[in-house]
Design a protein around this motif. Structure first.
Motif, PDB file in Angstrom:
ATOM      1  N   CYS A 243     -10.772   4.739  -3.798  1.00 18.06           N
ATOM      2  CA  CYS A 243      -9.169   4.941  -3.729  1.00 18.06           C
ATOM      3  C   CYS A 243      -8.508   3.524  -4.395  1.00 18.06           C
ATOM      4  O   CYS A 243      -9.124   2.133  -4.768  1.00 18.06           O
TER       5      CYS A 243
ATOM      6  N   ARG B 216       0.785  -0.971  -0.154  1.00 18.83           N
ATOM      7  CA  ARG B 216       0.134   0.134   0.015  1.00 18.83           C
ATOM      8  C   ARG B 216       1.000   1.036  -0.226  1.00 18.83           C
ATOM      9  O   ARG B 216       0.876   2.635   0.177  1.00 18.83           O
TER      10      ARG B 216
ATOM     11  N   CYS C 225      -2.786   8.030  -1.878  1.00 22.41           N
ATOM     12  CA  CYS C 225      -3.582   8.134  -0.771  1.00 22.41           C
ATOM     13  C   CYS C 225      -3.984   9.353  -1.541  1.00 22.41           C
ATOM     14  O   CYS C 225      -3.379  10.632  -1.136  1.00 22.41           O
ATOM     15  N   LEU C 226      -5.421   9.511  -1.514  1.00 27.76           N
ATOM     16  CA  LEU C 226      -6.287  10.284  -2.132  1.00 27.76           C
ATOM     17  C   LEU C 226      -7.004  11.450  -1.061  1.00 27.76           C
ATOM     18  O   LEU C 226      -6.813  12.493  -1.130  1.00 27.76           O
ATOM     19  N   LEU C 227      -6.935  10.355  -0.124  1.00 28.18           N
ATOM     20  CA  LEU C 227      -6.789  11.019   1.607  1.00 28.18           C
ATOM     21  C   LEU C 227      -5.786  12.697   2.032  1.00 28.18           C
ATOM     22  O   LEU C 227      -6.416  13.901   1.688  1.00 28.18           O
TER      23      LEU C 227
ATOM     24  N   ARG D  93      -3.978  16.181   9.078  1.00 33.96           N
ATOM     25  CA  ARG D  93      -5.298  15.498   9.498  1.00 33.96           C
ATOM     26  C   ARG D  93      -5.064  14.542  10.111  1.00 33.96           C
ATOM     27  O   ARG D  93      -5.670  14.206  10.370  1.00 33.96           O
TER      28      ARG D  93
ATOM     29  N   CYS E 153     -13.109   6.485   4.746  1.00 39.44           N
ATOM     30  CA  CYS E 153     -12.231   7.692   3.824  1.00 39.44           C
ATOM     31  C   CYS E 153     -13.115   8.270   2.623  1.00 39.44           C
ATOM     32  O   CYS E 153     -14.268   7.115   2.162  1.00 39.44           O
TER      33      CYS E 153
ATOM     34  N   ASP F 177       0.236   6.240   1.817  1.00 42.18           N
ATOM     35  CA  ASP F 177      -0.218   5.992   2.922  1.00 42.18           C
ATOM     36  C   ASP F 177       1.025   5.164   3.942  1.00 42.18           C
ATOM     37  O   ASP F 177       0.155   3.754   3.976  1.00 42.18           O
TER      38      ASP F 177
ATOM     39  N   HIS G 101     -12.691   9.099   0.094  1.00 42.78           N
ATOM     40  CA  HIS G 101     -12.209   8.868  -1.200  1.00 42.78           C
ATOM     41  C   HIS G 101     -12.577   7.009  -1.025  1.00 42.78           C
ATOM     42  O   HIS G 101     -11.355   6.804  -2.489  1.00 42.78           O
ATOM     43  N   TYR G 102     -13.128   6.611  -0.291  1.00 40.75           N
ATOM     44  CA  TYR G 102     -13.214   5.156  -0.289  1.00 40.75           C
ATOM     45  C   TYR G 102     -13.256   4.348  -2.109  1.00 40.75           C
ATOM     46  O   TYR G 102     -12.541   3.444  -2.072  1.00 40.75           O
TER      47      TYR G 102
ATOM     48  N   CYS H  28      -5.002   4.962   6.916  1.00 38.61           N
ATOM     49  CA  CYS H  28      -5.544   4.900   6.282  1.00 38.61           C
ATOM     50  C   CYS H  28      -7.125   5.097   7.511  1.00 38.61           C
ATOM     51  O   CYS H  28      -7.153   4.269   8.151  1.00 38.61           O
ATOM     52  N   VAL H  29      -7.925   5.168   6.911  1.00 38.09           N
ATOM     53  CA  VAL H  29      -9.533   5.080   7.548  1.00 38.09           C
ATOM     54  C   VAL H  29     -10.485   4.279   6.824  1.00 38.09           C
ATOM     55  O   VAL H  29     -11.160   3.872   6.841  1.00 38.09           O
ATOM     56  N   TYR H  30      -9.789   3.722   6.043  1.00 34.52           N
ATOM     57  CA  TYR H  30     -10.890   2.545   5.243  1.00 34.52           C
ATOM     58  C   TYR H  30     -11.930   3.218   4.651  1.00 34.52           C
ATOM     59  O   TYR H  30     -12.316   3.915   4.226  1.00 34.52           O
TER      60      TYR H  30
ATOM     61  N   ILE I 232      -5.940   1.910  -3.564  1.00 37.42           N
ATOM     62  CA  ILE I 232      -5.638   0.750  -2.923  1.00 37.42           C
ATOM     63  C   ILE I 232      -6.426  -0.652  -3.665  1.00 37.42           C
ATOM     64  O   ILE I 232      -5.964  -1.221  -3.049  1.00 37.42           O
TER      65      ILE I 232
HETATM   66  S1  SF4 Z   1      -9.115   4.192   1.458  1.00 40.22           S
HETATM   67 FE1  SF4 Z   1      -9.016   7.249   1.969  1.00 40.22          FE
HETATM   68  S2  SF4 Z   1      -7.500   7.191   3.949  1.00 40.22           S
HETATM   69 FE2  SF4 Z   1      -7.402   5.274   2.999  1.00 40.22          FE
HETATM   70  S3  SF4 Z   1      -5.366   4.623   1.464  1.00 40.22           S
HETATM   71 FE3  SF4 Z   1      -7.560   5.312   0.443  1.00 40.22          FE
HETATM   72  S4  SF4 Z   1      -7.487   7.593  -0.329  1.00 40.22           S
HETATM   73 FE4  SF4 Z   1      -6.622   7.137   1.305  1.00 40.22          FE
END
Ligand code: SF4
Length: 905
Positions: free
Chosen positions: A369, A290, A295-297, A448, A363, A353, A365-366, A358-360, A371
């Protein structure tokens, strides 16, 4: 296209050139170039590199690479003047002196793209340019006037990315047999062979069918060790039965590599299996750890102000790339490897990340995402291309999607990959990360990052037991190191039991470790520890155990909340709780490993493990203090956690037996020796006629430690070869010294010299530049010995400065003792030499010379080279004559006639 009327600056080891507005380029002195660049922004290519050549690291200007990344995100280009010319479709300059003018021409072509209706990467550019203008990006005034303002507002980056689809669980693979003749036919199709197939490749395709047969016995996979000499075509040999099996069974085959270079090569074979790009994208998926993905967040945070200055510009360019990227892989994917290095320390790593933040599902953008998308795509794919570490972690954690049919390519690296995967490190840096994840930001920290309490506030107010566990966990986490821990540890004023332990560890290392150059780390065995260290370890252990209990209780409470969900628990809150459960599981696993490690300190030694203490240092400064534990033989957990549970495993490499033909070594290094089953073997010699296309020269008259002589030898050999040389070093300092002594001289002879650890360019890009120009040479260390695939004229000479003995670390000493003393060292050296030699001849028609600049090369280790290769011990002059003679065979290469004296260097 007319060149842009802006001044341009080009600087290499050969000289410095400036092209003024509408003037021809002329040579300039360093002082003049610096003064002019400080006065007016010049067009440059790779500011950190040009700054280094000028001795002026603060250099800034209009960097063409940034402009290219903005206009053509996710597009490949070699970051040199000729490479950029080819990328934009103009003729490369004929000389260095013409390069400054070429920079102006490239800029003109690139800016003209902005006004073309067929520009493919237009969407998002206008909005991004507005932000870049506010940040003071040098190109913004030239770019913004050329981009037409869109009639309607552009969609936000995040809404332009595709969402992944949730799919039902895939049924288990059907039990099928792969027929040997079917594998041959598939191979014929994949290679496009109209006549006879190559014997070795066809035999391997047939043999590999056994890996896909039903397993006969529990914990005993169908296992095949296959040593396939370079040029056999082993990739298509195993992809033939693998693709047949996945089609017939509906299962997934994991193809695992050690290097990113091979991952890219494998991905490039995709069109042979699936011509349709959409089907290909569905059925062949590349998966990485990962920490490789954007990571979009984190990106959203960076775009909204968490990054400033140059880092904010990088975030904008990464944002442009994210919208066009194939898979969001920021480390070895389609983000140009050179882009992050243009921003020096303003790191792209903060956009991944890395810290497990990650807040899974919590998030926003989950569903987009990268990943999560790669993980889901992998579950549906026929072939997953991954790396050894990811395959091992997935298997060891016994996930539902744990790999069952695995092909380990570059199998000679399984030992090293298992070594790091199953090792444990407990140090200040890791411990402070754990504290931050639990406690959240303290003092002046920004961003954040939020602690557990902030993430789970609503659950805590609803569930008393959960609230108590949370409070206890936060209290206990305060026993872990906090900001400033290293300074306090050095000053002897630690705060809390873990900092106190690290202080004792540091003290013991300084008392016992052998003095080393400040550029390197320090280490000592964890044996017979002082009473103070044992007592400190016991206190730290209590602290970790006090943290483990409430974290376990919290996990249980969160699971209970999800099972018996209250009314207010909407999908957002549920997602957050889910994310916390995932994060907790990972932390608890790490904590258990630390507890086991500390629990052993002061007790009797466990012969299965090697434990040591280390201070990490870089450029004379300490940055971590840690306790390390490694398996003496890491193939034991590899066999029990990865190989045993799998149904079928193929391990292949060109050097599986380490260059000495020993199957016992192959079995010991791959974990096969620890399986209670028969392991099949296959071998096919390389089709190359090494005796006629290569030779090994051992130079007898370069004195060890004589840096002028070593540098002179490198320079003369590179000149004799006309470039195209890979120089391999066992010590970074010697590499730097040789480079500094010879780079200018060679550049003036038209032979550019690149160097890992010197040039501010990532290793992957260095290899791209090296591959692109047959007159360029490259100096590097271990990573280049193992991961360089440069067929053809660009690599025709490998020069090794000395015998690559292993470094005398604590870990090495333990393995050496249990592995047969000098015989163990010999096996390591043979394997390294075999790998290094393997860089030379990559395809039919390649020719090359392998030079070892050390008379101390023991004859018993020469079996590392393929049978039949002529091996000669010769003085340097004779070696140079051989290299020059080999170079004249090539129509492309005209060796230099410049004679350089030894004393020059
Ligand atoms: S779910 Fe959100 S916080 Fe987790 S890696 Fe993906 S974009 Fe980042």
């Amino acid at each position: 296209m007319s060149p842009l009327p802006l001044p341009a600056l080009h600087a290499t080891h050969a000289g410095i050139w400036i092209a003024g507005r509408g003037e021809d380029a002329r040579e300039a002195s360093r002082g003049e170039a610096i003064a002019r660049a400080a006065e007016t922004p010049h067009i440059i290519l790779n500011a950190p590199l040009v700054g280094q050549r000028l001795g002026y690291p603060e250099l800034s200007g209009l960097d063409l690479l940034e402009l290219f990344a903005f206009i053509h995100p996710a597009r490949f280009a070699v970051p040199t003047v000729p490479g950029m010319c080819r990328a934009v479709g103009i003729a490369p300059p004929e000389s260095e002196a013409d390069a400054a003018g070429a920079l102006q021409a490239i800029a003109g072509v690139l800016l003209a793209v902005l006004e073309q209706s067929e520009w493919q990467e237009r969407e998002g550019a206008w909005t991004s340019c507005q932000s870049l203008a506010r940040m003071g990006w040098g190109w913004a005034p030239l770019v913004s006037g050329r981009i037409e303002r869109p009639e309607r507002g552009e969609r936000m980056l995040f809404s332009r990315l595709k969402q992944w689809e949730e799919a039902a669980d895939r049924p288990p693979p059907r039990t099928v047999l792969v027929d040997r003749s079917a594998a041959r036919d598939r191979l014929r199709k994949l290679t496009g062979a109209r006549s006879e197939l190559r014997a070795g490749q066809a035999a391997m395709a047939e043999e590999a069918t056994s890996v896909f047969a039903p397993r006969r016995q529990k914990d005993a996979p169908n296992m095949l060790l296959a040593e396939a000499g370079t040029g056999i075509g082993k990739t298509l040999a195993y992809l033939s039965p693998a693709s047949l099996w996945s089609e017939a069974s509906g299962g997934t085959v994991w193809v695992s590599t050690f290097t990113k270079a091979l991952q890219r090569q494998l991905d490039a074979e995709g069109p042979r299996l699936f011509a349709d790009p959409q089907e290909r994208a569905r059925r062949i998926v590349v998966r990485k750890g990962r920490e490789n993905y954007l990571c979009l967040l984190n990106l959203e945070d960076a775009l909204q102000g968490a990054f400033s200055g140059r880092a904010a510009i990088l975030a904008q360019l990464v944002g442009r790339w994210a919208a066009y990227s194939k898979d969001g892989d920021i480390v070895g994917g389609d983000l140009p490897g050179w882009l992050p290095s243009l921003f020096r320390r303003a790191g792209a790593t903060a956009l991944t990340d890395r810290r497990g933040e990650c807040v899974y599902a919590g998030c926003p953008h989950y569903r987009r995402c990268f990943i999560e998308r790669a993980e889901r795509a992998g579950r549906e794919a026929d072939i997953v291309i991954a790396n050894h570490a990811l395959v091992m972690i997935n298997a060891a954690r016994a996930r539902e999607d744990a790999p069952q049919r695995i092909v380990f390519d570059e199998g000679h690296h399984l030992f090293d990959a298992a070594d790091s995967t199953f090792g444990v490190t407990f140090g200040g840096q890791d411990a402070i990360e754990m504290r931050r994840w639990i406690v959240g930001p303290e003092g002046k920290s920004r961003g954040r990052r939020r602690g557990l309490a902030a993430r789970l506030m609503d659950v805590a107010s609803f569930d008393d037991e959960g609230a108590k566990a949370l409070e206890a966990a936060i209290d206990a986490a305060r026993a872990l190191p906090s900001d400033g821990w290293l300074q306090r540890t050095i000053e002897g004023s630690p705060f809390g039991p873990v900092e106190a332990l690290l202080g004792e560890v540091r003290g013991m290392i300084y008392a016992r470790a052998k003095a080393q150059d400040a550029g390197y780390g320090l280490e000592t065995e964890l044996a017979e520890p002082d009473g103070a260290l044992v007592a400190a370890a016991a206190k730290a252990l209590e602290g970790l155990e006090a943290l483990q209990k409430p974290l376990a209780a919290l996990s249980r409470r969160l699971e209970a909340v999800l099972e018996d969900a209250p009314d207010w628990l909407d999908s957002q809150a549920r997602a957050r709780v889910d994310g916390a459960i995932n994060g907790l599981a990972w932390r608890r696993e790490v904590l258990s490993a630390w507890i086991a490690l500390l629990g052993r300190i002061g007790g009797s030694a466990d012969p299965e493990f090697v434990d040591w203490l280390a201070i990490e240092r870089a450029e004379g400064r300490e940055y971590d203090v840690a306790i390390h534990r490694r398996w003496l033989d890491p193939t034991k957990p590899l066999a029990s956690a990865v190989l045993g549970p799998a149904q079928g495993v193929l391990v292949t490499s060109a050097t599986l037996r380490g260059g000495d033909g020993s199957w016992a070594r192959a079995e010991a290094r791959t974990g096969a020796a620890h399986l209670d089953c028969t392991v099949d073997r296959f071998e096919a010699d390389s089709p190359f006629d090494y005796a006629s296309c290569s030779e090994v020269l051992i130079v007898t008259d370069v004195k060890p430690g004589d840096m002028p002589a070593l540098s002179g030898a490198y320079a003369r050999l590179i000149e004799a070869a006309g470039g195209g040389t890979l120089g391999l070093f066992t010590a970074i300092q010697r590499l730097k010294t040789v480079h500094s002594r010879i780079a200018d001289h060679l550049a003036r002879a038209g032979l550019p010299l690149l160097a890992q650890h010197v040039d501010p360019i990532d290793p992957g890009t260095l290899v791209d530049i090296f591959r692109d120009d047959p007159r360029t040479s490259l100096l590097g260390t271990d990573a280049l010995r193992d991961g360089v695939d440069v067929p053809g004229e660009s690599l025709r000479l490998v020069v090794v400065e000395r015998v690559p003995w292993p470094r005398p670390t604590v870990l090495h000493a333990a393995r050496r003792m249990s592995g047969g003393g000098s015989a163990y060292d010999g096996a390591v050296v043979r394997a390294r030499l075999a790998q290094a030699f393997g860089r030379l001849i990559r395809r039919e028609g390649d020719r090359g010379t392998f030079v070892i600049l050390s008379a101390a090369m023991p004859s018993r280790l020469l079996s590392a080279f393929p049978a039949g290769v002529p091996i000669r011990r010769v003085p340097l002059d004779e070696a140079i004559a051989h290299v020059a003679a080999a170079a004249t065979v090539s129509p492309l290469i005209q060796p230099e006639t410049v004679e350089c004296e030894r004393s020059t260097f």
